[in-house]
Design a protein around this motif. Structure first.
Motif: not given
Ligand code: AVJ
Length: 323
Positions: A34-36, A240-242, A264-266, A276-281
């Motif tokens: 993922a990128r922006v 807060r989740e990032w 992990a979050l959606t 996104f899995s935990a640690g995914e950027r």
């Protein structure tokens, strides 16, 4: 009672543009990885957080460049005036708080100041106070995203220009895109010149500290992008989740900024979602660092054949005057 504004402001970002930006952001959220684009940092709060970054001890580029302009600005201005004795417009790309250009008004003496920035509300407020300080200088604001194409309103193409692109904002473009932008700048200058600031390759520790400061201002700047995306796309990012991540990619000669999911979050938005899995950027910025000789070659390829270079005593930052 509202005070009349006597500068003109073109808001190229009317609603259709906002929808295009939202679509672009969503496409980036769905990409793997993922990128922006870093342009999404700059809502009104993002522009203010960037100003705060420039005051940090660790963030050397702004004050290093300012010292170069303080020492060499008058000499550079004389060269600019010799090239355009009939006068010229000063076109400030990514003007932000307009402070760098304003500090050179006295020596540059342009006949018009055109400030271009994606952060249109911030630009409006900045020009409102700047115009009061310089009532005799005609000013125009252009709220516009020039990352894809540098397409100014036609009425602003009237004679030679000094294009001013300070702060190493060119570092946000990968070398191919930087070349494409500089070619458009060459056309826009219409026989005038380009004054550009470029951050240089240096030791990783210095670079790393500049993009991961102990006060967490750069972290806030990075995380604020999530709030901006929420407003633009209707997404439900919870900052807060990032976690803020900044690293120097030596191979590619660039600082990279990312936001890393702490668990992990959606993320959901109208019409879509991304897990996104935990640690995914989520990759939010590249800031390229240049060797002066390589940047000089890039300017040459873009059509600028006469180039003067200046640097600071530590050799951390370069300013190029190119015609
Ligand atoms: C505005 C692109 C020049 O790359 O140094 C500052 C943005 N990002 N801290 C840079 C930025 C993190 C800045 N530019």
């Amino acid at each position: 009672m509202s005070t009349p504004q006597f500068f003109q402001l073109h808001d190229v970002h009317a609603p259709a543009q906002a929808r295009a930006l939202a679509a672009e952001a969503v496409a980036g959220l769905q990409a793997r990885p993922a990128r922006v684009s870093p342009k999404f940092f700059y809502d009104a709060l993002g522009s203010r957080l960037f100003d705060a970054i420039t005051e940090l001890d660790e963030y050397y580029p702004t004050r290093t460049e300012a010292a170069i302009f303080a020492a060499q600005g008058a000499t550079m201005a004389a060269a600019v005036q010799a090239r355009m004795p009939q006068g010229y417009s000063l076109l400030d790309l990514g003007a932000g708080n307009c402070a760098k250009a304003a500090s050179l008004f006295g020596v540059l003496r342009p006949r018009r100041y055109v400030a271009i920035d994606i952060s249109v509300d911030f630009l409006r407020a900045t020009l409102h106070s700047l115009q009061r300080q310089h009532p005799a200088l005609p000013m125009v604001g252009v709220g516009m995203d020039f990352s894809g194409r540098l397409d100014l309103p036609a009425e602003l193409h009237d004679g030679p220009a000094l294009v001013f692109y300070p702060g190493s904002s060119i570092g946000n473009f990968d070398p191919d895109a930087a070349l494409a932008l500089l070619r458009q700048v060459h056309a826009l200058a219409a026989g005038g010149a380009l004054l550009i600031g470029v951050d240089r390759v240096k030791d990783s520790a210095t670079l790393q500290a500049a993009y991961d400061d102990p006060l967490g201002v750069t972290a806030a700047f990075n995380l604020n992008l999530l709030r901006h995306l929420n407003r633009l796309t209707g997404s439900d990012f919870a900052p807060r989740e990032w976690r803020h991540v900044a690293l120097f990619n030596t191979q590619a000669s660039r600082i990279e900024m990312h936001l890393e999911a702490r668990q992990a979050l959606t993320v959901r938005w109208p019409g879509g979602e991304r897990a996104f899995s935990a640690g995914e950027r989520l990759h939010t910025e590249n800031s390229y660092k240049w060797l002066p000789a390589d940047f000089q070659a890039l300017l040459h390829d873009a059509g600028f054949r006469q180039v003067q270079t200046t640097t600071d005593e530590r050799g951390w930052f370069s300013v190029f005057l190119a015609a």
